[in-house]
Design an enzyme around this catalytic site. Structure first.
Site, PDB file in Angstrom:
ATOM      1  N   ALA A 559      84.236  68.486  48.494  1.00  0.00           N
ATOM      2  CA  ALA A 559      83.365  69.774  48.305  1.00  0.00           C
ATOM      3  C   ALA A 559      84.409  70.834  48.865  1.00  0.00           C
ATOM      4  O   ALA A 559      84.132  71.995  48.388  1.00  0.00           O
ATOM      5  CB  ALA A 559      82.166  69.520  49.094  1.00  0.00           C
ATOM      6  N   TYR A 560      84.891  70.696  49.845  1.00  0.00           N
ATOM      7  CA  TYR A 560      85.539  71.676  50.668  1.00  0.00           C
ATOM      8  C   TYR A 560      86.982  72.104  49.673  1.00  0.00           C
ATOM      9  O   TYR A 560      86.913  73.201  49.148  1.00  0.00           O
ATOM     10  CB  TYR A 560      86.339  71.276  51.825  1.00  0.00           C
ATOM     11  CG  TYR A 560      87.236  72.378  52.467  1.00  0.00           C
ATOM     12  CD1 TYR A 560      86.603  73.505  53.193  1.00  0.00           C
ATOM     13  CD2 TYR A 560      88.513  72.088  52.787  1.00  0.00           C
ATOM     14  CE1 TYR A 560      87.363  74.447  53.722  1.00  0.00           C
ATOM     15  CE2 TYR A 560      89.151  73.016  53.464  1.00  0.00           C
ATOM     16  CZ  TYR A 560      88.541  74.275  54.042  1.00  0.00           C
ATOM     17  OH  TYR A 560      89.530  75.196  54.719  1.00  0.00           O
ATOM     18  N   SER A 561      87.696  71.079  49.103  1.00  0.00           N
ATOM     19  CA  SER A 561      88.968  71.355  48.263  1.00  0.00           C
ATOM     20  C   SER A 561      88.464  72.228  46.921  1.00  0.00           C
ATOM     21  O   SER A 561      89.190  73.082  46.560  1.00  0.00           O
ATOM     22  CB  SER A 561      89.757  70.203  48.000  1.00  0.00           C
ATOM     23  OG  SER A 561      90.009  69.586  49.402  1.00  0.00           O
TER      24      SER A 561
END
Ligand code: ZN
Length: 670
Positions: A559-561
């Site tokens: 989700a972050y990347s």
């Protein structure tokens, strides 16, 4: 005017402390002196470096403000030496300045006031000088001598206008000698001197004479010289539309800060029919010229055209009066009056803009009073030029330290309550930028705001709660940048969040929240920044704080990347679309920046440690050893790179990614 003298306080004081007390009383009253204006003095006996008793004039040095007077602000000069020049016929300004410096008892004292000789030649121990509004309203009129006789009779002497310096000091001395009963002097189109055998007498005469002038004005039937012009409710809304355009027009090279004043008396003047003509008549006292310039710009039709006319007039005025060696200061106004908006003042920083604002507020009040009792007049154009381009004053400007790298720049930083955002706020403030700092955590961002104000001054920073996922909140934050500083030069789009789970365990809500902050947030902020940049028309700068994961994503960090990769693509497209407008967009890819970062919550630390198969307490060390330099990356390291991208040192760089990760070869930009 209220007499603030307290005998109980004064009785405990003597010598220079009494001068400090009296000076502060005068400095406190904005209708007497403003921002470093006016000066006070005392004659007393002191001991020189050889232990000899000498008569000394203690007079306010330049660069200090009466309101905050301290004993060290009053330079000691040998009185006998000052009086020795009184019989001279002529003395040039340069000669006078050198002479005053030579008379200093302590060579390290501040430069004595340009009005020092006046204080010396007046044969009383205590002398006060102010540019009181009420006095100026009387002296800046067509029938000023008649009015003077009516108000002051034999109590004061009248001194026709002469530029401050040796000739004025002599004229005042001669006038005083002719009328030994005089308790003070009124200087045409300049101000008032009062004196006394005691500190109290000099101070109280000042208050008495200014009160007489005030009473003369208030006894005149109110004519409403600016008419019954209505005040408007929507000044701020109008200002938000016009300020960035004005800022762009006056900041093609050097960036200026703007501030708005829209009180009822200002609007009455800005909306009046007579305003444009009066605003061209000139300043109320020569002391204001360096701040306000010779006249204000009154916008009547079209901002761009009216400004061009102003600049053409200013250049013609300069060419008419200048010597070949005089250099043109910029031709932009410092005071702009716009009906239905108010007074916009312009300065190299917010403090300077506020000084201009305060001076012009008092200018309007003097205009009104002078028009009520008679008809306002000012100095002649030649006299105005002589003061505006006075070599002594221009020289003083050259002594100021050079402007820091980000002087006059306005930056908005998101996620500034901690970590990289906080460090960037400090770094940019250190380089002279004005800041709007936002964070969804209101308590932490206001704490940062207070720390920055304490360290760099109250005018450099405003802190606001800002939720980058909300279009309304984002729009509100950018409006604050325009409202407080007049526009925007730099967006540091930094706010971000991290969740760490394998993909099959990420909830839809976590996924969408990651994109809301890490992608939508940057999109909304960039859009608002672009709107202001385009209105200003002088380029602009955006720095996106992304992550090493854009280039080298990690396990359990989808989700972050993914959301940060979208941010990076957005940045590159923004660079492509806006390059032709001089708007630069660059990316910083940090890695493992712990410091006081909120991104690294306990949960994220635990989850990332798990993903790397190590205990949480070894996480920081793990990241350090993973990079080529074995370096621990701090928020200040990232802030330094952001400053480089924000400054003109990287003027030819856009669409670029700079890593601040200690060297992670998998994440080399390619
Ligand atoms: Zn003065």
């Amino acid at each position: 005017m209220k007499n603030l003298w307290s005998e109980t306080t004064a009785a405990k004081l003597s010598g220079i402390d009494l001068l400090v007390y009296r000076s502060r009383l005068i400095g406190k009253e904005a209708n007497l002196v403003l921002w470093g204006g006016g000066n006070t003095s005392m004659k007393l006996t002191e001991t020189d470096h050889l232990g000899r008793k000498v008569r000394v004039l203690r007079v306010k040095g330049s660069g200090s403000d009466l309101k905050f007077s301290q004993a060290k602000d009053f330079s000691p000069l040998r009185l006998e030496e000052l009086l020795a020049v009184e019989q001279r016929e002529v003395m040039s300004d340069e000669e006078m300045v050198d002479y005053l410096n030579a008379c200093l008892l302590n060579p390290k004292s501040p430069r004595p006031s340009i009005e020092t000789l006046m204080h010396a030649f007046i044969p009383y121990d205590h002398v006060d000088h102010s540019h009181a509004d009420a006095i100026l309203a009387l002296t800046n009129t067509k029938n000023n001598q008649k009015i003077f006789a009516q108000v002051f009779a034999q109590d004061m002497v009248w001194v026709p206008y002469i530029k401050p310096g040796f000739p004025l000091a002599k004229a005042v001395a001669q006038a005083v000698r002719k009328n030994s009963r005089a308790r003070g002097a009124i200087l045409e189109k300049h101000g008032i001197f009062t004196w006394g055998k005691t500190a109290r007498e000099s101070y109280e005469t000042m208050i008495e004479m200014v009160t007489r002038a005030e009473q003369f004005v208030s006894a005149t039937p109110a004519l409403k010289p600016f008419g019954n012009t209505h005040t408007t409710e929507c000044c701020q809304q109008n200002y938000l539309k016009i300020a960035p355009i004005l800022r762009g027009l006056v900041s093609p090279q050097k960036r200026f800060i703007l501030t708005l004043a829209d009180t009822p008396p200002i609007l009455e003047f800005a909306n009046s029919e007579i305003g444009p003509e009066i605003s061209r008549r000139g300043p109320v006292t020569p002391d204001h010229l360096l701040r306000t310039k010779c006249s204000a710009l009154f916008v009547q039709n079209d901002l761009t055209r009216d400004l061009q006319n102003y600049q053409d007039h200013y250049t013609a005025y300069f060419n008419k009066h200048a010597n070949p060696e005089t250099k043109l200061q910029d031709s932009f106004p410092r005071v702009v009056l716009i009906p239905e908006v108010g007074l916009i003042s312009i300065g190299k920083n917010l403090t300077a803009a506020k000084i201009v604002r305060d001076i012009y507020q008092h200018t309007i009040s003097v205009y009104r009073d002078a028009m009520t009792i008679d008809d306002y007049t000012s100095l002649t154009e030649a006299e105005i030029f002589e003061m505006e381009y006075w070599p002594l004053e221009l020289f003083k400007l050259t002594l100021a330290p050079p402007d820091p790298e980000m002087a006059g720049r306005i930056a908005l930083i998101t996620g500034a309550g901690s970590g990289i955002g906080r460090a960037t706020a400090f770094r940019l403030a250190q380089e002279g930028a004005h800041l709007v700092i936002g964070d969804v955590d209101e308590a932490s961002v206001s704490q940062v705001g207070q720390e920055i104000q304490k360290k760099f001054g109250p005018d450099v920073c405003i802190a606001i709660r800002m939720d980058v996922t909300s279009p309304e909140s984002v729009a509100q934050a950018f409006a604050q940048a325009v409202l407080h500083f007049g526009g925007l030069d730099l967006l540091v789009s930094n706010a971000g969040i991290a969740v760490s789970h394998p993909v099959d365990q990420i909830s839809l809500e976590e996924w969408e929240q990651s994109f809301a902050v890490n992608t939508r947030g940057h999109f909304l902020c960039a859009k608002e920044a672009l709107a202001i940049f385009k209105q200003q028309g002088i380029g602009g700068n955006i720095v996106f704080v992304a992550t090493k994961n854009v280039m080298a994503p990690g396990k359990d960090f989808a989700a972050y990347s993914a959301s940060k990769a979208a941010e990076a693509q957005l940045a590159k497209v923004l660079a492509i679309e806006n390059g032709p407008l001089g708007i630069r967009v660059n990316i910083v890819n940090p890695d493992a920046v712990f410091g006081d970062s909120k991104l690294w919550s306990e949960t994220v630390r635990r989850e990332r440690a798990q993903a790397h198969g190590i205990p949480p307490e070894q996480l920081e060390d793990f990241y350090r050893k993973r990079n080529l330099l074995h370096a621990q990356v701090t928020p200040m390291d990232v802030a330094e790179t952001i400053l480089f991208l924000a400054s003109d040192r990287s003027a030819k760089t856009t669409g670029c990614t700079i890593t601040v990760d200690g060297g992670v070869k998998e994440a080399f930009p390619r």
